[in-house]
Each structure stands twice: as structure tokens, then as C-alpha cells.
Design an enzyme around this catalytic site. Structure first.
Site, short mmCIF file in Angstrom:
data_model
loop_
_atom_site.label_atom_id
_atom_site.label_comp_id
_atom_site.label_asym_id
_atom_site.label_seq_id
_atom_site.Cartn_x
_atom_site.Cartn_y
_atom_site.Cartn_z
N LYS A 97 0.81 -1.23 0.00
CA LYS A 97 0.00 0.00 0.00
C LYS A 97 0.84 1.28 0.00
CE LYS A 97 -4.23 -1.75 0.24
NZ LYS A 97 -5.15 -1.57 -0.91
N SER B 157 1.80 -9.78 -0.86
CA SER B 157 1.47 -8.35 -0.79
C SER B 157 1.62 -7.73 0.59
CB SER B 157 0.05 -8.13 -1.30
OG SER B 157 -0.86 -8.94 -0.58
N GLU C 124 -9.86 6.13 2.82
CA GLU C 124 -10.75 5.09 3.35
C GLU C 124 -9.87 3.89 3.67
OE1 GLU C 124 -10.06 5.27 0.18
OE2 GLU C 124 -9.57 3.17 -0.18
#
Lengths: 404, 270
Positions: free
Chosen positions: A98, A386, A120
Site C-alpha cells: 500500500k 502483498s 478510506e
């Protein structure tokens, strides 16, 4: 960052933000001038060597890139087929992919002269990554998070607070990721002058799917160079999990024009034939939500349904528009993995490799466990790892019936 | 009838030298029967144009009042088809009051645009306001709607500059809906002067009627905007009265008498 070639899978989106019939700009008029401004700023930034240099510098010095392309020897031997590599995004600062996108977007926000950041979050990973870059750039940060998600991801909520972010519980609708996105859009439309919305996945109105993808392409660009160095050739297949799909598109995109089989793993929750899953491609249909046309989980009347997955980060009833397009043209194969399979993969990876994967990534591992044994030993497979799973140990303990 | 019923209503209002009152309620809120009764009573209570909200699971441009109205309606299994049927029923007794459906695109997209336009016109719907379809997406619905004779009311906002206004007016029909604040429905109270200023500027380039809405909650506020706007929209304040009186047998009369007060306010403005 994407080069335009004829007959390339990498040319999208078109100038109106469409990947085939997907994408677009389905937002309120109040937001349109701002969305156009984001696009204009992004076009300029893309062609500005100073922007590119600052982005790469931060990825190197702050995020800790490049991260390794790791040969998972024990997993490979255990499964007895394809040779498996992990792209280690979980080793990034903040523990997931991210942050790549957040670094890129906060540079855009600063370039646009915006002074306040909103985001969000579902599992809290994107919220933490956003709060992190806001701390680094000294900008106030507001994160919208479903009341239900706050309850199941308490450590991340506290991390965000420590980083100086204000976490606002969302009690509307189903109290999860889609409702947090609604609430962030409501904030954005009410604060257009000073606020930049850092969207966490490759979805939303154009140009977000494109710019998030471009920032995440560092995953695939690195993996491509690393596999060439290690094996002297490209991989035969790629596997990654998809919720909105930003880590997957980041890994896949640099390989789309190569002779590589690509698999994206959706969260099947309790099973795609139940009403508790998050597999928008396997179990959904094209619709319009959150600024783009894409596959969505909905009823016959076009009302959006609640998604379910053991992994809060995949718990979203939609998917990025480029994935919808890649699905329809058959370039990427989208496959479901359920909660139970993901839990098994979570434990196997932890025991065999000494790596605790995020529950999101465990979905990809579960598919590798299915696929690798059917393939020859000279087949090279890269899986996107990830995120790390420290955030998930409470959920996993509960699912396994253990008290901690 | 479609867009021509809207145009006719604005011609009448112009002759009477007054602004119109546009009311908003959500179809199926708090239940189908009550919302149909309210709908049928609105013209007599003083509504000149009626907006009906199509319930949606994810109303991104709406504040709490209209979000909750959507949830109440959807809990009662409201659907787009049932919303159209409500209007068919309304038209049995009223051929003059324009009806506009307001909401989000996905339910229409899933219904099928061509089929929806056909069924909606047949039911007696005259216009559409679709919040998440800016002019950039006019090919989705605005252009086919225009071709079918359905009014396609476009929105302009405080972030709309003159260049965008041209783009908005290109396929916008019926009237222009000026959103008084950069925000969501039923929250911040708009200031009068910037809204008047925006409308004055817009009128230099177009003679399409202009309605103003978002944050207008009382008969007094409605009157102030009715001095210069062609129509004034009140939504959340009406929906709030529904919420406050859900258990009250006088719900319908409470709603309609509030609409009547709004109407008196609007009529007294000039």
C-alpha cells in the site's frame, strides 16, 4: 510510465479513462473539476523528471525498495512442481504494498497545493500507509473506517492514531469498506478546496485506476528485472490476490505483453455459491459504483451487496476497472479461493518458510498450492506476497479456536 | 409528456411571476403505501414539481437524512419497478405536475437504459436527475434520454466555471439544478449572495429555468431563494419529518402541512 505500442495490453485507459467498457468518471458534478485537475497534475508529474526522482528516492530510502524476489525453496519442494518465487512486498515499510501508492499520491497532493488528506480503509493497511506518509509530509490526515472493521482491526486503528491521523468510524450502511469509501467521497465533495483523497486501490474515478496502477507497477518492474537476473528468463506464471486489485495490477502490468500466464485470486469467503463472498468477477456483473464501471456484487435491482471475506482487505463488493477488462478479454484468469483454503495456506507458509503472510496474500498462496503441483519443475512462478500477517493473528486465532 | 410537461410548468410559473416549489421524498419511505399517499397529496399541498428519490444502497452525495430514507425504503423491499408503478398510480389523478426521478445510475443501468426510458415515460415520469452522471458521461443516459423526450436535468455547483457550464447545458434539458453548496444534501446552510451571483452569471449565457437546492430547510429560507430562483428544492427537511413521525398516524398530514408552509413561503417571496 506506460509506453504506447499498437496491439499492447498496456495502452489503457483511453483519454476518458476507459479500459474497454470499464472505468470512466461517474462522480458528482461538484467533484468533476477536481478530478480533472488531479488528471492534469498527474500528466504533468509523469513527465517531470524531478517528480519521478523524488518518488524513486522515497521508495528507496523510506519504503526500503527494492525488496527481494525470494526463492521459496521449502514451499517449492513441499508442493513438488513449479519453482516458486515470492515478491516480498511484506518487507516494505508499514508491511504491505500500500505504501508505494501513498508515496506517489501524497507527492501529487503537495504538487496540487492541497493541505489536507483523506482516505478510506478496510483492514487498516491503507489507512496506516496514508497516516504514515501524512506524518512524513506534516499534513493532517482523516481516515474513514467502518465501525465493524475498527472492531476487528484494533492494532491498526491505534497505529493510525499514533501517527497523528484522525480515525472516523463509519456507522452507515454495512459499516465496512464500501461505506468508508462513500463517507470519504462525502468528505471530499464537502472540502474540495483543500483536500486530496488518497484512494487505496486501483479503482475510483479516472485517473485513479491509472495512477494507482502506475505507482504500484514498481512491483512488477522490479520482479521482471530480478527474475531475468536470477533465471535468465521471464517467469511462466504470476499469481496475486485481488480485492480492489492494486498489488495484482502492479505485479501483472509490466508482464501483460509477455508470454506469461497470469492468475488473480478473488476472495470466495464461505464459497461463491453462497451469499458470503467477495468474488466480484466470479460472482458479480458489470455495474457503476464509486466513480467507475466495473464488476460488482449486487442484487437484481442494482443495489450493492455486502461482501464477505475472512480478510478485511479483500472485503469489498467491487474490483478495479482494468481487472474487469483483463477478465473479459481473457488476458488474466480470475479464480476463487475461500476462507478455509486461505487459512490453510496462511499456516503452511508460516511453518514452511517462516513468513507470516497477510490473510489477503494467503489467498494467492492457496492458489499456488493448487497450481504448482500440476506444473513441471522447470516452470517458474512468481507470487505477489502483498503484505505481512501480524495484523491478522487475532482473526486467525479466532478461526482456529485458540485464545490469545 | 416527458420534458414538455416540465417546460409547460415553468411557463405557467413565469406567467404567475413566482418561483416553483420542488419537493423531494424517497419512494417507499417509510413504506410503499405511505409514500404513495404523500405523493398523491403533494400537488394540493403546494408542490409545483415533484422529485422522487430512487432508493440506492450507496447514496454518496447524500447526507444522513436521505441516506436513512434510502435504507428505510430498501428494508421495505422497494425497487425501481415499484417506483415506476407509484408514478403510474399518481398519474391516474394528475396530468399536470411534473415528476422527476432523482438518484444514482446503477439501478437504471441494471434495469437497462432503453427499457427504463420507455417504461419511465409510459409511467408518466418527465425528467431525471442522476447525481453520479456528470456531462463527461452524457452518452450513458443524457443523450438517449434527450432523444426519447425525457428531461435530463443537469447539475451545476459552486465548482462549475463558465467553460463547464457550456458542457453541462449541452445535453441538459428541463431545468438546471444549481447545487447551492459544495457538499452533500441536508447539511450546510447555503449563503444567499454567492448563489444569486452564480445564477446571474449563468443567465448571461442561457435562458433555461434554474432551480436551487441543498441545505434549504425552512419556509423562510425557501422564500429568500424564491426571490430570484425559478424554483426552490426542499428535500432533507421533508424527509426528516417522515423520520420523526414514523410511529405517528398523522405522518402524512404532518408532511403535507409542512409542504404547504413551504409553498406559502415560496409564493410570498415576490
Amino acid at each position: 510510465m506506460t509506453e504506447n505500442k499498437k496491439n499492447s495490453y498496456r495502452n489503457g485507459p483511453d483519454e476518458d479513462g476507459h479500459f474497454g467498457i470499464y472505468g470512466g468518471r461517474y462522480v458528482a458534478e461538484t467533484l468533476m473539476p477536481l478530478v480533472l485537475d488531479v488528471e492534469k497534475t498527474y500528466r504533468e508529474a509523469k513527465n517531470d523528471p524531478a517528480f519521478k526522482q523524488e518518488f524513486q528516492e522515497l521508495l528507496k530510502e523510506y519504503v526500503g525498495r527494492p525488496n527481494p524476489l525470494y526463492y521459496a525453496k521449502r514451499m517449492t519442494e513441499h508442493l513438488g512442481g513449479a519453482k516458486i518465487y515470492f515478491k516480498r512486498e511484506e518487507l516494505n515499510h508499514t508491511g504491505a504494498h500500500k505504501i508505494n501508492n501513498c508515496v506517489g499520491q501524497i507527492l501529487l497532493a503537495r504538487r496540487m497545493g492541497k493541505t489536507r488528506i483523506i482516505a478510506e480503509t478496510g483492514a487498516g493497511q491503507h489507512g496506516v500507509a496514508t497516516a504514515t506518509v501524512c506524518a512524513l509530509f506534516g499534513m493532517p490526515c482523516v481516515v474513514y473506517m467502518g465501525a465493524k472493521d475498527i472492531e476487528r482491526q484494533k492494532p491498526n486503528v491505534f497505529r493510525m492514531k499514533l501517527l497523528g491521523a484522525e480515525v472516523i468510524p463509519v456507522t452507515s450502511g454495512s459499516e465496512s469498506l464500501k461505506d468508508s469509501m462513500n463517507e470519504a467521497m462525502r468528505d471530499w465533495v464537502s472540502n474540495v478546496e483543500d483536500t486530496f483523497y488518497i484512494i487505496g486501490t486501483a479503482a475510483g474515478p479516472h485517473p485513479y485506476p491509472e495512477l494507482v496502477r502506475d505507482f504500484q507497477c514498481v512491483i512488477g518492474d522490479e520482479a521482471r528485472a530480478q527474475i531475468l537476473e536470477k533465471e535468465g528468463r521471464l517467469a511462466d506464471s504470476l499469481v496475486a490476490c485481488v480485492g480492489g486489485g492494486s498489488n495484482a495490477i502492479g505485479l501483472f502490468h509490466p508482464f501483460l505483453d509477455d508470454d506469461v500466464d497470469i492468475y488473480a485470486v478473488e476472495a470466495a469467503g464461505h464459497g461463491v455459491d453462497t451469499d458470503k463472498h467477495a468474488a466480484s468477477l466470479t460472482g458479480g456483473a458489470p455495474g457503476v459504483l464509486h466513480g467507475n464501471r466495473t464488476y460488482l456484487l449486487m442484487d437484481d435491482d442494482g443495489q450493492i451487496l455486502e461482501a464477505h471475506s475472512i480478510s478485511a482487505g479483500l472485503d469489498y463488493p467491487g474490483i478495479g476497472p482494468e481487472h474487469s477488462h483483463l477478465n473479459d478479454i481473457g488476458r488474466v484468469k480470475y479464480v476463487p479461493i475461500d476462507d478455509k483454503q486461505a487459512l490453510e495456506a496462511f499456516q503452511l507458509c508460516t511453518k514452511l518458510e517462516g513468513i507470516i503472510p497477510a490473510l489477503e496474500s494467503a489467498h494467492a498462496i492457496a492458489y499456488v498450492m493448487k497450481l504448482a503441483p500440476t506444473l513441471p519443475k522447470d516452470h517458474i512462478m512468481i507470487m505477489g506476497l502483498s503484505g505481512r500477517g501480524d495484523k491478522d493473528i487475532f482473526t486467525v486465532a479466532k478461526a482456529l479456536g485458540e485464545e490469545i | 409528456m416527458g420534458v414538455s410537461r416540465i417546460e409547460k410548468r415553468f411557463e405557467t410559473l413565469k406567467k404567475e411571476n413566482r418561483a416553483g416549489l420542488v419537493t423531494f421524498t424517497t419512494a417507499g419511505d417509510p413504506d410503499l403505501e405511505t409514500s404513495l399517499n404523500i405523493l398523491k397529496g403533494l400537488p394540493n399541498a403546494g408542490a409545483d414539481i415533484i422529485e422522487i428519490g430512487m432508493p440506492f444502497s450507496d447514496p454518496m452525495a447524500d447526507g444522513p437524512a436521505i441516506q436513512e430514507a434510502s435504507i428505510r425504503a430498501l428494508k421495505g423491499k422497494m425497487t425501481l419497478r415499484k417506483t415506476l408503478n407509484m408514478v403510474t398510480s399518481f398519474r391516474e389523478n394528475d396530468q399536470d405536475t411534473p415528476i422527476i426521478l432523482m438518484g444514482y445510475y446503477n439501478p437504471i443501468y441494471i434495469y437497462g437504459v432503453d427499457k427504463f426510458l420507455e417504461d419511465a415515460l409510459e409511467a408518466g415520469i418527465d425528467g431525471l436527475i442522476i447525481v453520479d452522471l456528470p456531462p463527461e458521461e452524457d452518452t450513458e443516459l443524457a443523450i438517449p434520454a434527450k432523444a426519447a423526450g425525457m428531461g435530463m436535468v443537469h447539475l451545476a455547483t459552486p465548482t462549475t466555471d463558465q467553460a463547464r457550464l457550456g458542457q453541462i447545458l449541452k445535453n441538459g434539458t428541463g431545468f438546471l439544478y444549481y447545487v447551492t453548496i459544495a457538499g452533500i444534501t441536508g447539511t450546510a446552510k447555503p449563503d444567499l449572495a454567492p448563489v444569486k451571483n452564480a445564477l446571474d452569471n449563468f443567465r448571461k449565457v442561457t435562458d433555461i429555468p434554474m432551480a436551487v437546492g441543498f441545505g434549504i430547510k425552512t419556509p423562510e429560507d425557501a422564500a429568500r431563494f424564491a426571490e430570484f430562483a425559478d424554483a426552490v428544492v426542499v428535500g432533507s427537511a421533508i424527509v426528516d419529518i417522515i423520520k420523526q413521525n414514523i410511529a405517528n398516524s398523522a405522518l402524512e398530514s404532518k408532511v403535507l402541512s409542512f409542504v404547504n408552509e413551504l409553498s406559502i413561503g415560496v409564493k410570498s417571496a415576490r
